[in-house]
Scaffold this motif. Structure first.
Motif, short mmCIF file in Angstrom:
data_model
loop_
_atom_site.label_atom_id
_atom_site.label_comp_id
_atom_site.label_asym_id
_atom_site.label_seq_id
_atom_site.Cartn_x
_atom_site.Cartn_y
_atom_site.Cartn_z
N LEU A 87 0.82 -1.22 0.00
CA LEU A 87 0.00 0.00 0.00
C LEU A 87 0.85 1.26 0.00
N ASN A 88 2.17 1.09 -0.20
CA ASN A 88 3.11 2.21 -0.20
C ASN A 88 3.04 3.03 1.09
N MET A 89 3.00 2.31 2.19
CA MET A 89 2.96 2.93 3.51
C MET A 89 4.10 2.36 4.33
N SER A 90 4.46 3.06 5.39
CA SER A 90 5.39 2.47 6.33
C SER A 90 4.57 1.63 7.32
N VAL A 91 5.25 0.75 8.01
CA VAL A 91 4.58 -0.05 9.04
C VAL A 91 3.98 0.88 10.08
N PHE A 92 4.70 1.94 10.41
CA PHE A 92 4.22 2.91 11.40
C PHE A 92 2.92 3.56 10.95
N GLU A 93 2.87 3.96 9.68
CA GLU A 93 1.64 4.57 9.15
C GLU A 93 0.49 3.57 9.17
N LEU A 94 0.78 2.34 8.78
CA LEU A 94 -0.26 1.31 8.77
C LEU A 94 -0.83 1.10 10.17
N LEU A 95 0.02 1.16 11.17
CA LEU A 95 -0.41 0.95 12.55
C LEU A 95 -1.00 2.20 13.19
N GLY A 96 -1.05 3.30 12.43
CA GLY A 96 -1.71 4.50 12.91
C GLY A 96 -0.81 5.49 13.62
N PHE A 97 0.51 5.30 13.53
CA PHE A 97 1.42 6.25 14.15
C PHE A 97 1.67 7.42 13.21
N ASP A 98 1.72 8.59 13.77
CA ASP A 98 2.15 9.76 13.03
C ASP A 98 3.67 9.63 12.85
N VAL A 99 4.18 9.96 11.67
CA VAL A 99 5.61 9.81 11.39
C VAL A 99 6.45 10.59 12.40
N ALA A 100 6.01 11.79 12.76
CA ALA A 100 6.78 12.59 13.73
C ALA A 100 6.83 11.87 15.08
N ASP A 101 5.74 11.27 15.50
CA ASP A 101 5.72 10.53 16.76
C ASP A 101 6.64 9.31 16.68
#
Length: 101
Positions: free
Chosen positions: A47-61
């Motif tokens: 889905l062209n996402m990071s694992v963090f994005e997939l799990l709902g984390f904000d990249v800055a966080d």
């Protein structure tokens, strides 16, 4: 997961895009089992996402949390990307060897 399914054209399109087995997907949606990290990585990558994005984390966080542990976000993401590319290349090679000649 259901929102991602909708955003990606419905269940059939989502399953085709991510390569998930129908049973695995419905198990995850119902919260019955826990997906492996490999499954999570595969979904995120497809889905062209990071694992963090997939799990709902904000990249800055995610950057801040990883920095506290001494991990560089950009280096981690680069390593994951390289690993995913290598996994996909290996999968393509394996599939091509299985094709009848």
């Amino acid at each position: 997961m259901q929102q991602l399914e909708i955003e990606n054209g419905g269940a059939e399109a989502f399953l085709a895009k991510t390569g998930l087995a129908r049973h695995t997907y419905y198990t995850m949606v119902r919260g019955i089992g826990n997906p492996t990290i490999r499954t999570i990585e595969r979904i995120a990558s497809s889905l062209n996402m990071s694992v963090f994005e997939l799990l709902g984390f904000d990249v800055a966080d995610a950057r801040r949390a990883l920095k506290k542990s001494g991990v560089n976000y950009d280096e981690l993401m680069s390593a994951i990307t390289k690993k995913n590319r290598a996994d996909r290349a290996l999968a393509r090679q394996t599939r091509s060897r299985k094709l009848p000649s």
